[in-house]
Design a protein around this motif. Structure first.
Motif, PDB file in Angstrom:
ATOM      1  N   ALA B 505       0.829  -1.094  -0.013  1.00  0.00           N
ATOM      2  CA  ALA B 505       0.001   0.084  -0.094  1.00  0.00           C
ATOM      3  C   ALA B 505       0.842   1.319  -0.193  1.00  0.00           C
ATOM      4  O   ALA B 505       0.577   2.219  -0.724  1.00  0.00           O
ATOM      5  N   PHE B 506       1.775   1.268   0.863  1.00  0.00           N
ATOM      6  CA  PHE B 506       2.581   2.561   1.107  1.00  0.00           C
ATOM      7  C   PHE B 506       3.700   2.688  -0.113  1.00  0.00           C
ATOM      8  O   PHE B 506       4.092   3.821  -0.415  1.00  0.00           O
ATOM      9  N   PHE B 507       4.466   1.636  -0.511  1.00  0.00           N
ATOM     10  CA  PHE B 507       5.716   1.842  -1.408  1.00  0.00           C
ATOM     11  C   PHE B 507       5.232   1.266  -2.925  1.00  0.00           C
ATOM     12  O   PHE B 507       6.329   1.607  -3.547  1.00  0.00           O
ATOM     13  N   PHE B 508       4.319   0.676  -2.997  1.00  0.00           N
ATOM     14  CA  PHE B 508       4.144   0.075  -4.592  1.00  0.00           C
ATOM     15  C   PHE B 508       2.848   0.694  -5.117  1.00  0.00           C
ATOM     16  O   PHE B 508       1.891  -0.092  -5.051  1.00  0.00           O
ATOM     17  N   LYS B 509       2.851   1.808  -5.741  1.00  0.00           N
ATOM     18  CA  LYS B 509       1.696   2.515  -6.054  1.00  0.00           C
ATOM     19  C   LYS B 509       0.956   2.059  -7.034  1.00  0.00           C
ATOM     20  O   LYS B 509      -0.251   2.037  -7.424  1.00  0.00           O
ATOM     21  N   ARG B 510       1.614   0.985  -7.810  1.00  0.00           N
ATOM     22  CA  ARG B 510       0.951   0.471  -9.134  1.00  0.00           C
ATOM     23  C   ARG B 510       0.012  -0.853  -8.791  1.00  0.00           C
ATOM     24  O   ARG B 510      -0.722  -1.026  -9.542  1.00  0.00           O
ATOM     25  N   LEU B 511       0.579  -1.251  -7.723  1.00  0.00           N
ATOM     26  CA  LEU B 511      -0.505  -2.671  -7.167  1.00  0.00           C
ATOM     27  C   LEU B 511      -1.651  -1.989  -6.659  1.00  0.00           C
ATOM     28  O   LEU B 511      -1.862  -1.352  -6.160  1.00  0.00           O
ATOM     29  N   ARG B 512      -2.487  -2.981  -7.336  1.00  0.00           N
ATOM     30  CA  ARG B 512      -3.967  -2.886  -6.821  1.00  0.00           C
ATOM     31  C   ARG B 512      -4.607  -3.885  -5.853  1.00  0.00           C
ATOM     32  O   ARG B 512      -3.943  -4.793  -5.745  1.00  0.00           O
TER      33      ARG B 512
END
Lengths: 51, 590
Positions: B505-512
């Motif tokens: 959530a905090f560090f991988f903004k592309r992940l959904r």
């Protein structure tokens, strides 16, 4: 410590608020980590000294 | 126990409970109950965070661990200050920006409802089990010492906690924890001072360190890397950092402590205060265990520290009782020989005779090896008398010193320390369990749109519910090898996955959300598989429990990237906060 009354509107969550000592948050974090490293050094010295 | 000790014990506990109830008597809405109107100062937050983590187990089990294995357990906490800095820099600002009640609320804003719900359920499972242990673990030891039935001790701890947590909510928890930490820290300093004062005349602090060090008890830092050795500087700095990131960043019992801060600055300072104080405090608690070890080189210890077990042997029949008496007589002779060698060490140290000192240490080590064998024999007798008995006595070492050797009044104070620690952890836990249940499940997915009064009553009702669940688990729990480890192992099974979700959530903004949700389920299955694999075949599955946290965390991140690459990104994250608030808006949920 309660500065809610004087906070600027641009920073309602206090993200830009500085700590009361050290001048900035990165310096506060560095202080905590350096102190921790020094303490580990002291523990290591005790371990060796009394081994 | 002397009436003065009873007065000190009961007076301290009742004062703390009454103070908590009185101080928070004006709680009238959900935000006030769950977040204490966000008005706490940094030192209250810091002490509250420390009190939540330091359960009674810390003060019963940790000195016993130092007594048996030395100071190496301190390394477990080396990752904590690093975790505090990371959380203060990156995580708390996000929580403050969204004005969340729980850490899991943030996940719906970032991912989706099902990821929030799954993570909240992981928390409820893990913390629900631990809450029972934090009551049970000290209760079983205090019952043996006070002669109370186990259920009475369970109920005494549980009911006191429920009273002030239901009355004043999170603010009562924090206010009482401030008092409890003062009692706890004072008690441990006094115990250390008394231990030093009770050493024989002519034996100084330097002799104490010299003896403990020569017997291998003062090795705080072990630089040798090994996956199988639970405690070394590398597992402390790397694996423990992950564990503490997860515990302080994603475990509601801790998140709730700093979310009730008056401002972001106060919350950050509270966490950093914990980062500075916690490791030295653990070293102090371990050092008390070392002092107990040295004390029992001059004063004859029992052959087994859990007296209740010895009574079972005495009552099991004349044969076993006789064998125990013979063993105790041999143990007394061994102690006399060892005492001579210890005196020789002290004299050699004073006169600077290196050879005599080395000889003395060799003699002491030989006698200690025999003593360990005798303690094993005592355990064998206990198991013969009662095959169901728990023959481990490490958790009884410190409490035996407290009850047998402390002066009147201080026995009551030190027992108050242990009760306070049990109450402070349990209070945070049931408070957080109720909060997550109301905010993340009940109000979000089950019963929406009711009045604030309804949710306040529900929060209080669920506090009682989780308190009773904790009491139920405490009543049926079996004792693990070591109580501190038992709690940490339960945590390690879930913390890695939860940390992976928050890291995504905090560090991988592309992940959904879709990819993270399925990755979390698969990572949790992997962690459980590796844990039980290690229990059954440690040669094939060498990872000890501390390493399960980084494994779970990285498994979530890697699997989420793979799943997203295979299935595509899915739906975007919602723009508004979970209950319809815009992310930047302030104010309580309704």
């Amino acid at each position: 410590m309660d500065r809610s009354g004087s906070q600027p509107a641009a920073d309602p969550d206090g993200v830009d608020e500085q700590p009361p000592i050290m001048g900035s948050w990165p310096r506060m974090y560095a202080f905590v980590l350096i102190l921790h490293a020094v303490l580990i050094g002291v523990y290591y010295a005790i371990s060796r000294l009394y081994a | 126990m002397h009436p003065i000790d009873w007065t000190v014990l009961l007076g301290t506990l009742l004062f703390i409970v009454a103070y908590g109830v009185w101080k928070t008597r004006k709680v009238s809405n959900t935000e006030s109950f769950l977040l204490g109107d966000r008005e706490l100062k940094w030192w209250t937050i810091g002490l509250s965070i420390m009190a939540t983590q330091a359960s009674a187990i810390t003060f019963l089990s940790t000195p016993g661990k130092a007594f048996e294995d030395g100071m190496g357990f301190a390394q477990f906490y080396f990752g904590l200050p690093i975790a505090m800095v990371i959380l203060a820099a990156f995580v708390i600002p996000q929580f403050y920006r969204l004005k969340v009640y729980t850490a899991y609320e943030y996940l719906e804003t970032r991912f989706d409802l099902k990821t929030r719900t799954l993570t909240a359920i992981f928390f409820l499972l893990q913390r629900g089990l631990s809450a029972g242990l934090t009551i049970f673990a000290p209760a079983i030891i205090l019952s043996a010492i006070l002669g109370w039935p186990l259920q009475v001790t369970n109920i005494a701890i549980g009911s006191l906690v429920i009273i002030y947590t239901v009355a004043g909510g999170t603010n009562a928890v924090s206010q009482t924890q401030k008092q409890q930490m003062i009692v706890i820290l004072s008690g441990m300093f006094i115990a250390a001072a008394i231990l030093l004062s009770k050493l024989p005349e002519g034996v100084g602090f330097g002799d104490t360190l010299g003896l403990a060090g020569a017997l291998g008890k003062l090795e705080v830092v072990n630089t040798e890397f090994s996956f199988e050795n639970r405690y070394n500087i590398w597992s402390g700095l790397l694996a423990s950092t992950f564990l503490f990131l997860s515990y302080f960043g994603a475990d509601q019992s801790q998140v709730q402590r700093y979310l009730s801060g008056r401002s972001l600055t106060e919350s950050r300072l509270g966490l950093l205060f914990n980062g500075i104080i916690k490791v030295p405090m653990q070293v102090l608690v371990l050092f008390v265990g070392i002092l107990v070890f040295v004390f029992f080189q001059f004063e004859r210890p029992p052959v087994h520290f859990n007296e209740a077990n010895l009574i079972v042997v005495e009552e099991a029949g004349p044969d076993l009782a006789e064998r125990l008496h013979v063993l105790e007589a041999e143990h007394a002779e061994l102690f006399a020989r060892k005492r001579q060698a210890v005196d020789q060490f002290v004299q050699a140290r004073a006169s600077g005779e290196t050879t005599a000192r080395t000889e003395a240490i060799e003699r002491i080590n030989a006698e200690l090896a025999q003593e360990r064998a005798m303690r094993q024999e005592a355990k064998a007798l206990i198991l013969q008398a009662n095959p169901e008995a728990n023959d481990l006595d490490g958790d009884y070492v410190f409490i035996t010193f407290v009850t047998e050797y402390l002066p009147i009044g201080l026995v009551g104070l030190l027992l108050a320390v242990i009760f306070s620690a049990a109450m402070s952890s349990t209070a945070s836990e049931i408070n957080a369990l109720a909060t997550a249940t109301v905010v993340d499940l009940y109000r979000r997915s089950l019963i929406r749109g009711r009045s604030d009064r309804h949710y306040l009553q529900m929060s209080k009702g669920l506090t009682i519910f989780w308190g009773l669940i904790a009491l139920l688990f405490a009543s049926v729990a079996n004792l693990f090898d070591n109580l501190v480890e038992a709690v940490n192992i339960v945590g390690s099974l879930f913390y890695g996955t939860v940390l992976g979700i928050f890291a995504a959530a905090f560090f991988f903004k592309r992940l959904r959300g879709r990819a993270v949700f399925w990755a979390a389920l698969m990572a949790e299955a992997l962690v459980v598989f590796l844990y039980f694999g290690h229990e059954r075949a440690p040669e094939t599955y060498p990872l000890t429990y501390l390493w399960l946290v980084p494994v779970g965390c990285f498994a979530v991140l890697i699997l989420a990237h793979l799943i997203q690459a295979l299935l595509g990104p899915g739906a975007p994250a919602p723009e508004a906060a979970p209950d319809g608030r815009k992310a930047s808006q302030t104010g309580a949920q309704g």
